[in-house]
Design an enzyme around this catalytic site. Structure first.
Site, PDB file in Angstrom:
ATOM      1  N   LYS B  75     -32.626  29.136  46.972  1.00  0.00           N
ATOM      2  CA  LYS B  75     -31.530  29.614  47.814  1.00  0.00           C
ATOM      3  C   LYS B  75     -31.276  31.090  47.518  1.00  0.00           C
ATOM      4  O   LYS B  75     -31.370  31.512  46.352  1.00  0.00           O
ATOM      5  CB  LYS B  75     -30.288  28.771  47.487  1.00  0.00           C
ATOM      6  CG  LYS B  75     -29.101  28.924  48.408  1.00  0.00           C
ATOM      7  CD  LYS B  75     -27.987  27.946  47.985  1.00  0.00           C
ATOM      8  CE  LYS B  75     -26.755  28.033  48.852  1.00  0.00           C
ATOM      9  NZ  LYS B  75     -25.731  27.020  48.464  1.00  0.00           N
ATOM     10  N   SER B 150     -23.922  24.386  52.290  1.00  0.00           N
ATOM     11  CA  SER B 150     -24.377  25.730  52.564  1.00  0.00           C
ATOM     12  C   SER B 150     -25.862  25.963  52.277  1.00  0.00           C
ATOM     13  O   SER B 150     -26.409  26.959  52.724  1.00  0.00           O
ATOM     14  CB  SER B 150     -23.569  26.717  51.705  1.00  0.00           C
ATOM     15  OG  SER B 150     -23.780  26.483  50.325  1.00  0.00           O
ATOM     16  N   SER B 174     -22.732  21.256  48.808  1.00  0.00           N
ATOM     17  CA  SER B 174     -23.708  22.142  49.466  1.00  0.00           C
ATOM     18  C   SER B 174     -25.164  21.802  49.216  1.00  0.00           C
ATOM     19  O   SER B 174     -26.045  22.396  49.840  1.00  0.00           O
ATOM     20  CB  SER B 174     -23.467  23.600  49.045  1.00  0.00           C
ATOM     21  OG  SER B 174     -22.358  24.119  49.733  1.00  0.00           O
TER      22      SER B 174
END
Lengths: 505, 482
Positions: B75, B150, B174
Site C-alpha cells: 500500500k 482504504s 481497511s
C-alpha cells in the site's frame, strides 16, 4: 531594589514583587530524547538529523531512558515527588521550526512534582517551591540572517529539556538571580546538565507582577511573562526593569490591574535593556494536549536503570556539603566551592581524605595543583583519573615536609603519566626535601652570599624586611632545585641574618 | 491463479524462476491495471533486477528467504526509498522517503520482491478507495463497484492475480473490508504484532499492517515475515513469532466459536447473513462448537472510533504544512498562510473533514466530553472482548453489512460510509486480531466474507480456523471475470 522603591513610590505606597520562574535545562545525554542523533553544539546545520527528529511521515519516537534517569536525579535533588510513569503528551502548535507541528511533552503527569530549592540570600536561606518539572523535546532554530528568506536548522530538534516551574515564591530580581545560579550549580554538580549558558543549555522565563498597597488596599498588576532569557544577568535586569515598568504603568493608570488587563508576553531587548510587548496571552494557542499514542508510558519502577536512580539515597546537595566541608575539614568557603563545582571531584576529594590526606593541604592542592592540570587537559579533576589513594599520599607528603608545595606540582604532573606512587616519583625526580641541616646551611649561605642587597634591606629597613626574607627563601628553593624545606630554610635565614646583625653591633 | 505458497514452492523447486514469475505479474498488470487502477506506481526494472539476483542465488545453491522470488505489492502509505510514497494525496505526490518501512525491509529480507505501490483512500481515510487523490480503483468482480477501502489497491492487485500477496494497513477495517469485497483473506494482526515504523500514520493507536492473500496459509507465511519486535516502534510487542504456517493443521474439534448477538441484528443484508450461516455449518461439521455471546458496548463503537481516530489523525497530519516537504502553496504572503494554503490546496475533502472533527474533539473545553470519554468507552469495548474470550476461542461475525457497493453510491453521504465499518472497528479499538475469509457470492456475483476475531496474539487460532474452513470450501479459488 530599595533605591528603586524610594525613587519611585509616592508616600503611603508600598509594593512587593511576585516572581515565578520557568527554567529549561538541557539534559546531558549523548543522544536526542526520541532518536539516536547525537547532540553537539554548532554542528553543520541539519547534519544531526534523522527521519524521527525531522518528523518525516512514518517515523516513530522511542524514549531515551537516560534523559528520564537524569530528570529523576534532578527532580529528587529538588525534593520532588517522582511519578510512577513517564507519560507523554502532544502539544500542538504550528511553527516552521517544529517539524511535526506538535511537541512531545508531559502535560498532566509531569515526571517530577511539588518540591523546593533552598536559595542562599542576604537575609539567609530562602525556600522556593517547585511546582513541577517535566521532560520535553526542544524545537529547531529559525535563522533569519539571510535577507528575504528564513532558514531552518533542525539539529536542536529533539534535544531533551527539563522544564522546571517554580511557585511564585521569589520576591526580588536578586533572589531570582540567585535561584538561577543555584539551579545551574546543582544541575552541573549532579552531571544532569552541562549548564553552559554559551551553548544555550539553560533558558529562563520569569513571570512577574506587583502587589501594590495604597491606603491599606492591595492592588495587583497583570502578570507578564518574559520569554527566553539566556543569561543570569538578563534575568536580573529584566525583572528589575519589569518591576519599574509595572509600577509606572499602574501609577499612570490605576486600572492597569490583574484581571482587567490581559497577561502579557514580553521579550527582553538586551541592547536597550527594556522588555517589549509580544503577543498577549489571550490570543495564545489552544495546544490541544492529548496522550501521544506513539509512546507507551514507561513504568519507572519496572525499569532497572530508572529504579536504581529512584531508590538512590538523596544526594547531599552542594549548599549543605559546602557548609560541611568548611566545618568538618576547616576549608575556606572559596576552596570548598571550587571543589564542589562537580560532584565527582568533590567525591574524589572526600575519598582522598578518607585515604589519609590532610584535608586542608589536599584542598589547596585541588585548587592550586589539580585544577590547573585539569584545565590544561580540558577535563574535570575527577576525569583526570588519578586514584584517591595517590592524591591523598601526595597531600600527606607535603604535610610531612617530604616534598615542598612547589615540588608537589611537578610530582602531580608526573602522576598523570604514571601509575607509580608520588613518593617513588618524587624520589625519581630528586624532589625529596632534604632535612639534612648541613646541606640546608650550604644553600642558605650561598643565597646570602649572592644577595647582599637583600640582606642589607632586612637589616636596615623593617618595612621591607619580610619581603626580602621571602626573596631569600625563594633563592634557597631555586639553588636547591626545590629540595629544601621552605619552612626550615626560612628559620635558618632569620638565624643567619640575626647573627650578621650581632656581628655588626 | 496460483497462491503465494505455490509460487514460492515452484520457484524453489526450479519449476519456474523468479524472473518468469515477475514477468507474468507484469503482464497481468499490463493487461488489467489500465482499467482497474490498483497500482499507483510499478517499478518493473527494479523488480526484474532483484528477481535475477534471486535466480542467481538459487542456481548457485545459496540460501534464499522463505518468500524468495514472490512478487508482492504494498500500500502506498508504506515508506519505500526506491519509490515515491504518496498516500494517494496530492500533498505527497512527489514525496520520496529516505528510508524503508520495517515491513518492506522484512519482506525483501525474506526474498519477496516489491513490485509496486498500491492505491488507497487518501491517507487511508475511507472505505471505498474513492477518496484517492490519484484516481478510483475498481472491483475486478464488477468494475463499476468499489473494491472497498482504504487498502483497495492492494486488494485488487491480489484479486486480479497481479501479485499473489500484498500488504495493506487496517485502522478500522481497511484490510478486512476490501478483502471481503474482493473475495480474499485479509488479516489485521494484533496491535503491536507488526512494527508500524514507516507506515504513514492515520491513527497511531489503531493502525496495523497486515497481508492480503487468497488463502489463510498464505497469510500465515506473510505474517511470519513481517511480525516481531522492532525497537523503532515502542508500541511494538517484544514477543516471539510463532511458526504460523506450521500450526494451520490444528483440528477444530471442540474449538469454541462465539457468535455475538449484536453483530447479527438490523442492517445486515440477507444474502450476507445466509452465506455466513452456511459457513458456520461447515465449521460445526469440522467439530467447532458455536456459543452465543454478547459484546454489549458494540453500539458505541462507531462514535468511539470516529472520535479517537480523527483526534489522532488531526495531530498526525499536522506535519503536512509544505514547509519541509510535500506540496507548497505558491499563493501565500506569510508563514501561517503558507501552511494553511498548502494544506487547503493539497488535502482532499474527506481528510479535511476528519482533521476538523479531530481538532474539535481535542479542543480546550471539549476534550473531556469527546476524546477522554471515547477513551473510556474504548476500555469498556476491550473489556467486552476480554470477557468473551474467556468463553470462546474465536468470535465469528460478518465483515460488512452488504457486498461491495457501486462507485459513487455513498460518496455524498459520509455517515453511511462510516456505518459500513460497524463490524470491523471494534477489533481495532480492542487491539485484537481479526481475519476476513471468503464464504460466498451474492446474486450479482460479488464476494462475501466472514470475520474471525481472536484474542490478542492469537493469530494462529484464527488462521487455523480459516485454513480448516478453506480446506472445505472453494470460494477463494474462484477468479474474477477479467
Amino acid at each position: 531594589m530599595s533605591a528603586l522603591k524610594r525613587s519611585m513610590t509616592e508616600p503611603g505606597i508600598t509594593f512587593r514583587t511576585i516572581i515565578g520562574l520557568e527554567v529549561h535545562v538541557q539534559l546531558r545525554t549523548k543522544t536526542k530524547l526520541f532518536c539516536g542523533c547525537l547532540l553537539e553544539f554548532a554542528a553543520l546545520p541539519n547534519s544531526l538529523t534523522c527521519p524521527v527528529c525531522l518528523g518525516l511521515p512514518g517515523a516513530l519516537p522511542v524514549m531515551n531512558r537516560e534523559a528520564v534517569r537524569l530528570a529523576i536525579r534532578l527532580g529528587k535533588a529538588l525534593n520532588c515527588t517522582i511519578a510512577d510513569f513517564a507519560k507523554w503528551d502532544r502539544k500542538s502548535y504550528y511553527y516552521p521550526d517544529l517539524p511535526k507541528n506538535y511537541q512531545i511533552s508531559q502535560y498532566d503527569k509531569p515526571l517530577c512534582q511539588e518540591g523546593w530549592l533552598d536559595v542562599p540570600g542576604e537575609d539567609g536561606v530562602g525556600r522556593v517551591g517547585i511546582q513541577r518539572a517535566h521532560l520535553e523535546e526542544d524545537a529547531g532554530k529559525n535563522i533569519h540572517d539571510t535577507p528575504g528568506c528564513t532558514l531552518v536548522d533542525l539539529n536542536r530538534t529533539g534535544t531533551p529539556l527539563l522544564e522546571i516551574v517554580t511557585r511564585p515564591d521569589l520576591t526580588s530580581a536578586d533572589q531570582a538571580y540567585a535561584f538561577c545560579t543555584e539551579l545551574q550549580k546543582l544541575a552541573t554538580y549532579l552531571s544532569v546538565s552541562e549548564g553552559s549558558m554559551q551553548k544555550g543549555q539553560m533558558r529562563f522565563e520569569p513571570n512577574v507582577n506587583l502587589a501594590i498597597v495604597r491606603d491599606g488596599i492591595e492592588y495587583r498588576t497583570p502578570i507578564s511573562e518574559i520569554k527566553n532569557l539566556n543569561s543570569f544577568k538578563a534575568v536580573r535586569a529584566a525583572i528589575e526593569y519589569e518591576t519599574r515598568r509595572q509600577l509606572q504603568d499602574w501609577m499612570a493608570d490605576n486600572s492597569y490591574l490583574f484581571g482587567e488587563r490581559p497577561h502579557e508576553n514580553r521579550g527582553w531587548n538586551d541592547g536597550r535593556q527594556v522588555t517589549e510587548l509580544q503577543r498577549s496571552k489571550e490570543q495564545a494557542h489552544d495546544y490541544r494536549y492529548f496522550p501521544d499514542p506513539d509512546l507507551v508510558s514507561v513504568e519507572v519502577g519496572r525499569n532497572a536503570a530508572l529504579q536504581g536512580e529512584l531508590n538512590r539515597p538523596i544526594d547531599e546537595l552542594p549548599v549543605a556539603r559546602c557548609l560541611r566541608f568548611q566545618a568538618e575539614y576547616g576549608l575556606s568557603a572559596n576552596d570548598a566551592e571550587t571543589i564542589l563545582a562537580e560532584r565527582a571531584t568533590a567525591d574524589l576529594f572526600e575519598r582522598a581524605v578518607e585515604a589519609g590526606a590532610p584535608p586542608k593541604v589536599a584542598a589547596k592542592q585541588f585548587v592550586n595543583v589539580w585544577s590547573k592540570l585539569a584545565n590544561e587537559y580540558r577535563r574535570s579533576i575527577a576525569e583526570l583519573g588519578i586514584e584517591a589513594k595517590r592524591i591523598g599520599a601526595l597531600a600527606k607528603m607535603v604535610e610531612q615536609n617530604t616534598v615542598s608545595a612547589s615540588a608537589a606540582k611537578t610530582v602531580a604532573a608526573a602522576m598523570l603519566d604514571s601509575t607509580d606512587g608520588p613518593d617513588f616519583l618524587a624520589e625519581q625526580l630528586g624532589l625529596i626535601q632534604v632535612v639534612d641541616e648541613e646541606e640546608l646551611a650550604k644553600w642558605v649561605d650561598a643565597a646570602i652570599a649572592a644577595n647582599e642587597k637583600a640582606v642589607q634591606t632586612i637589616l636596615t629597613n623593617p618595612k621591607k624586611a619580610k619581603a626580602s626574607e621571602g626573596f631569600l627563601r625563594g633563592q634557597v628553593m631555586k639553588i636547591s632545585s626545590g629540595k629544601a624545606d621552605p619552612g626550615r630554610a626560612g628559620e635558618l635565614i632569620a638565624k643567619r641574618v640575626a647573627g650578621l646583625k650581632d656581628q655588626e653591633d | 491463479m496460483t497462491t503465494l505458497t505455490e509460487t514460492v514452492e515452484s520457484i524453489r523447486a526450479g519449476q519456474t524462476t523468479a524472473t518468469q514469475t515477475i514477468q507474468a505479474c507484469l503482464e497481468r498488470i499490463e493487461k488489467n491495471d489500465g482499467h482497474l487502477h490498483a497500482f499507483v506506481s510499478v517499478d518493473s526494472k527494479r523488480a526484474l533486477a532483484r528477481a535475477e539476483l534471486i535466480d542467481n542465488a538459487l542456481k548457485a545453491g545459496k540460501p534464499v528467504g522463505p518468500l524468495a522470488g514472490a512478487a508482492v505489492a504494498v500500500k502506498d502509505n508504506l515508506c519505500t526509498d526506491f519509490a515515491a510514497t504518496t498516500c494517494a494525496s496530492r500533498m505527497l505526490a512527489e514525496y520520496r522517503p529516505p528510508y524503508n518501512a520495517h515491513v518492506v525491509e522484512c519482506l525483501e529480507r525474506a526474498g519477496a520482491i516489491v513490485l509496486g505501490k498500491t492505491n488507497l483512500d487518501e491517507f487511508a481515510m475511507g472505505s471505498s478507495t474513492e477518496n484517492s487523490g490519484i484516481g478510483v480503483t475498481c472491483n475486478p468482480w464488477q468494475p463499476d463497484h468499489v473494491p472497498g477501502g482504504s487498502s483497495g489497491g492492494s486488494a485488487v492487485a491480489v484479486a486480479a492475480g497481479m501479485v499473489p500477496a500484498a500488504l495493506g494497513s487496517d485502522t478500522g477495517g481497511s484490510i478486512r473490508q476490501p478483502a471481503s469485497f474482493c473475495g480474499l483473506v485479509g488479516l489485521k494482526p494484533t496491535y503491536g504484532r507488526v512494527s508500524r515504523y514507516g507506515l504513514v500514520a492515520f491513527a497511531s493507536s489503531l493502525d496495523q499492517v497486515g497481508p492480503f492473500t487468497r488463502t489463510a496459509a498464505d497469510a500465515a507465511l506473510m505474517l511470519e515475515a513481517i511480525a516481531g519486535y522492532d525497537g523503532r516502534d515502542s508500541t511494538c510487542a517484544d514477543q516471539g513469532v510463532p511458526r504460523y504456517a506450521e500450526k494451520l493443521g490444528r483440528s477444530l474439534e471442540g474449538v469454541r466459536i462465539g457468535l455475538p448477538a449484536e453483530y447479527f441484528g438490523e442492517g445486515l443484508h440477507e444474502t450476507v447473513r445466509a452465506s455466513i450461516d452456511e459457513a458456520t455449518k461447515v465449521l460445526v461439521d469440522l467439530g467447532a462448537k458455536l456459543v452465543e455471546i454478547s459484546l454489549p458496548h458494540t453500539s458505541y463503537a462507531i462514535a468511539c472510533y470516529y472520535l479517537i481516530a480523527t483526534a489522532e489523525a488531526s495531530s498526525n497530519l499536522a506535519r503536512y504544512d509544505g514547509i519541509h516537504y510535500g506540496h507548497r502553496s505558491k499563493n501565500a504572503q506569510d508563514i501561517m498562510e503558507l501552511s494553511a494554503s498548502s494544506r487547503g490546496e493539497a488535502l482532499g475533502p474527506e481528510v479535511k473533514r476528519r482533521i476538523m472533527l479531530g481538532t474539535y474533539a481535542l479542543s480546550s473545553g471539549y476534550y473531556d466530553a469527546y476524546y477522554k470519554k471515547a477513551s473510556q468507552v474504548r476500555t469498556l469495548i476491550a473489556q467486552d472482548f476480554a470477557q468473551a474470550f474467556e468463553k470462546v476461542d474465536a468470535i465469528l461475525s460478518p465483515v460488512t453489512p452488504t457486498t461491495a457497493f457501486a462507485i459513487g453510491e455513498k460518496t455524498d453521504d459520509p455517515l453511511a460510509m462510516y456505518l459500513a465499518d460497524i463490524y470491523t472497528i471494534s477489533a481495532n479499538l480492542a487491539g485484537i486480531c481479526a481475519v476476513s475469509v471468503p464464504c460466498g457470492f451474492d446474486p450479482a456475483g460479488l464476494p462475501i466474507g466472514y470475520q474471525l476475531m481472536g484474542a490478542a496474539f492469537q493469530e494462529e487460532t484464527v488462521l487455523a480456523i480459516a485454513h480448516q474452513y478453506q480446506q472445505h470450501s472453494d470460494f477463494h479459488r474462484r477468479v474474477p471475470p477479467l
